[in-house]
Design a protein around this motif. Structure first.
Motif, mmCIF file in Angstrom:
data_model
loop_
_atom_site.group_PDB
_atom_site.id
_atom_site.type_symbol
_atom_site.label_atom_id
_atom_site.label_comp_id
_atom_site.label_asym_id
_atom_site.label_seq_id
_atom_site.Cartn_x
_atom_site.Cartn_y
_atom_site.Cartn_z
ATOM 1 N N ALA A 28 -6.650 -14.626 3.531
ATOM 2 C CA ALA A 28 -6.776 -15.259 2.404
ATOM 3 C C ALA A 28 -6.853 -14.317 1.251
ATOM 4 O O ALA A 28 -6.044 -14.258 0.475
ATOM 5 N N ILE A 29 -7.978 -13.406 1.159
ATOM 6 C CA ILE A 29 -7.770 -12.517 0.271
ATOM 7 C C ILE A 29 -6.816 -11.471 0.283
ATOM 8 O O ILE A 29 -6.277 -10.986 -0.792
ATOM 9 N N THR A 30 -6.290 -10.977 1.203
ATOM 10 C CA THR A 30 -5.218 -10.085 1.273
ATOM 11 C C THR A 30 -3.941 -10.539 0.933
ATOM 12 O O THR A 30 -2.975 -10.201 0.350
ATOM 13 N N ALA A 31 -3.960 -11.968 1.388
ATOM 14 C CA ALA A 31 -2.694 -12.899 0.975
ATOM 15 C C ALA A 31 -2.504 -13.046 -0.573
ATOM 16 O O ALA A 31 -1.690 -13.098 -1.106
ATOM 17 N N ALA A 32 -3.869 -13.053 -1.229
ATOM 18 C CA ALA A 32 -4.022 -13.440 -2.720
ATOM 19 C C ALA A 32 -3.389 -12.297 -3.330
ATOM 20 O O ALA A 32 -2.775 -12.400 -4.432
ATOM 21 N N ILE A 33 -3.599 -11.061 -2.752
ATOM 22 C CA ILE A 33 -2.975 -9.766 -3.462
ATOM 23 C C ILE A 33 -1.586 -9.777 -3.503
ATOM 24 O O ILE A 33 -0.756 -9.600 -4.286
ATOM 25 N N CYS A 34 -0.887 -9.989 -2.313
ATOM 26 C CA CYS A 34 0.548 -10.358 -2.205
ATOM 27 C C CYS A 34 1.284 -11.372 -2.600
ATOM 28 O O CYS A 34 2.516 -11.520 -2.956
ATOM 29 N N ALA A 35 0.519 -12.708 -2.954
ATOM 30 C CA ALA A 35 0.913 -13.733 -3.625
ATOM 31 C C ALA A 35 0.557 -13.837 -4.897
ATOM 32 O O ALA A 35 1.086 -14.801 -5.519
ATOM 33 N N GLY A 36 0.234 -13.101 -5.721
ATOM 34 C CA GLY A 36 -0.272 -13.071 -6.980
ATOM 35 C C GLY A 36 0.995 -12.179 -7.831
ATOM 36 O O GLY A 36 1.796 -11.657 -7.513
ATOM 37 N N PRO A 37 0.826 -12.380 -9.162
ATOM 38 C CA PRO A 37 1.636 -11.982 -10.133
ATOM 39 C C PRO A 37 1.755 -10.468 -10.119
ATOM 40 O O PRO A 37 2.487 -9.793 -10.530
ATOM 41 N N GLU A 38 0.671 -9.643 -9.665
ATOM 42 C CA GLU A 38 0.550 -8.287 -9.504
ATOM 43 C C GLU A 38 1.690 -7.728 -8.694
ATOM 44 O O GLU A 38 2.205 -6.639 -8.803
ATOM 45 N N ALA A 39 1.911 -8.650 -7.705
ATOM 46 C CA ALA A 39 2.848 -7.916 -6.535
ATOM 47 C C ALA A 39 4.222 -8.329 -7.169
ATOM 48 O O ALA A 39 5.342 -7.361 -6.677
ATOM 49 N N ASP A 40 4.426 -9.298 -8.011
ATOM 50 C CA ASP A 40 5.922 -9.485 -8.348
ATOM 51 C C ASP A 40 5.902 -10.706 -9.288
ATOM 52 O O ASP A 40 5.211 -11.722 -9.076
ATOM 53 N N ASP A 41 6.651 -10.421 -10.519
ATOM 54 C CA ASP A 41 6.486 -11.617 -11.481
ATOM 55 C C ASP A 41 7.223 -12.829 -11.100
ATOM 56 O O ASP A 41 7.092 -13.977 -11.371
ATOM 57 N N ASN A 42 8.027 -12.523 -10.009
ATOM 58 C CA ASN A 42 8.859 -13.658 -9.296
ATOM 59 C C ASN A 42 8.497 -14.316 -8.054
ATOM 60 O O ASN A 42 8.370 -13.507 -7.065
ATOM 61 N N PRO A 43 7.823 -15.360 -7.961
ATOM 62 C CA PRO A 43 7.253 -16.169 -6.796
ATOM 63 C C PRO A 43 8.055 -15.803 -5.514
ATOM 64 O O PRO A 43 7.757 -15.740 -4.461
ATOM 65 N N ALA A 44 9.529 -16.013 -5.815
ATOM 66 C CA ALA A 44 10.519 -16.255 -4.846
ATOM 67 C C ALA A 44 10.553 -14.918 -4.096
ATOM 68 O O ALA A 44 11.140 -14.829 -2.960
ATOM 69 N N THR A 45 10.279 -13.835 -4.755
ATOM 70 C CA THR A 45 10.574 -12.445 -4.074
ATOM 71 C C THR A 45 9.168 -11.830 -3.532
ATOM 72 O O THR A 45 8.932 -10.600 -3.246
ATOM 73 N N ARG A 46 7.874 -12.464 -3.810
ATOM 74 C CA ARG A 46 6.594 -11.722 -3.274
ATOM 75 C C ARG A 46 6.437 -11.523 -1.948
ATOM 76 O O ARG A 46 5.585 -10.726 -1.478
#
Length: 389
Positions: A268-286
């Motif tokens: 959950a928490i670590t997934a939120a880091i990689c699924a959030g906008p800080e990982a990538d502006d484009n959700p399709a490539t997070r």
């Protein structure tokens, strides 16, 4: 691998750093409770790292979503209490049975059907509540490490103002440089950098271990880990393959349990880091950030307990602050989504406050109670408004 960005690498590394520094000590306690040898302890850390890494890579590459897996942290806390005096073989047998239950849960599909009934507002509120304590951790860390936290927060503000895409990498770099200059890293540790070796333990199945260890481990993993993991991805705008993901984590548990892989689940928490906008502006490539996490998990696992020590030398304030700042946008987005629908605001607030409270009854954590209380509030108030209309 084409289009891999610095933000993917940094987010993936932060997720691994957070995962190990926040809960590795609990896993070590569980290992120590069993009286495991050094070779067995290294085997546990080997398969836990490989299990998380490989299952994350399988799910991420297959579905092109940032689907992260993790070892069961509340499960490890449960084991610290319940493994006292239990022979290693019986404990391993309980882990195997838990893996079987997880696999059957994924194959049956019942858990995915239940998750579809969770309103988006309530799911977003629960996610905001889960991540809220990481934001609070930034300010709590100021009491003991004000200069470090101040440097990182100033770097974050400047980054958001002038170079938003590199704000979090800059925060991490600033924190590491500051700690290195101030001698804040615990460098007095000695490390054995040899590769860990798996140690097989023959499972022994006893009724007492199956009832006293396997069933509680399964329940706490499903309620406190898998449910928040599903909600995290949905709140980020994804439709995760819930049944397939639980099947994969169940099979990983089933196969790796004899070597110390006691339970795997959706993160959950670590997934939120990689699924959030800080990982990538484009959700399709997070998903590429999650892929980086999976690769690092595998590397850390191969190095066994030696690399874990490297994670533990970092000051707690460094880890807490970089994680909290990396999750700020996700918390803000979740709160905004939770309160956007006027008809669901009361239910969302109940869900959020219950999650933040951290209550636990019958070995079931606050996130599940939050969903229950929020769902009941939504049901009652929705029916009342429908009757008035």
């Amino acid at each position: 691998m084409s289009g891999l960005k610095l933000s993917h690498i940094v987010s993936g590394a932060i997720a691994v750093l957070l995962a190990y520094t926040s809960s590795a000590a609990i896993v070590f306690q569980a290992i120590d409770t069993l009286g495991a040898t050094q070779a067995e302890a290294n085997s546990w850390m080997l398969v836990l790292g490989l299990g998380m890494g490989l299952s994350t890579l399988v799910l991420t590459l297959r579905y092109k979503m940032p689907i992260l897996t993790a070892w069961s942290t509340p499960g490890a806390a449960l084991l610290v209490i319940s493994l006292q005096g239990v022979p290693m073989g019986e404990a391993i047998g309980a882990f195997v049975f838990c893996g079987l239950l997880l696999t059957l849960t994924g194959l049956s599909g019942w858990f995915e059907k239940i998750s579809r009934f969770i309103p988006d507002a309530i799911g977003s509120a629960m996610l905001a509540g889960i991540l809220f304590r990481f934001g609070l951790g930034i300010f709590a860390s100021m009491e003991d490490s004000l200069p470090l936290v101040a440097v990182m927060c100033v770097t974050y503000l400047l980054g958001r103002r002038f170079f938003a895409r590199f704000a979090i990498p800059s925060v991490l770099l600033a924190g590491i440089v500051f700690c290195a200059l101030m001698g804040a890293f615990a460098t007095g540790e000695s490390f054995d950098l040899s590769l860990a070796q798996p140690v097989f333990t023959m499972p022994v199945f006893s009724l007492s271990a199956l009832i006293g260890i396997a069933l509680p481990l399964y329940i706490v993993t499903m309620s406190s880990q898998n449910m928040p993991g599903v909600v995290t991805l949905k709140a980020a705008g994804y439709q995760p393959p819930v049944s397939s993901a639980i099947t994969v984590t169940g099979l990983a548990t089933l196969l790796l349990a004899p070597f110390g892989g006691y339970a795997f689940n959706l993160a959950a928490i670590t997934a939120a880091i990689c699924a959030g906008p800080e990982a990538d502006d484009n959700p399709a490539t997070r998903w590429k950030a999650a892929m980086v996490t999976g690769v690092i998990y595998c590397i850390v696992g191969l190095m066994g307990a030696a690399v874990i020590s490297l994670f533990l030398i970092a000051p707690k304030a460094l880890v807490v602050t970089v994680a909290g700042l990396a999750l700020l946008n996700t918390v803000a987005g979740s709160l905004s989504a939770a309160l956007k629908e006027v008809d669901q605001r009361e239910a969302a607030l109940v869900t959020f406050m219950t999650t933040v409270s951290g209550i636990s009854f019958m070995s079931i954590g606050a996130p599940v109670w939050a969903l229950l209380f929020g769902g009941l509030t939504s049901l009652v108030l929705t029916r009342k408004k429908a009757a008035n209309a």
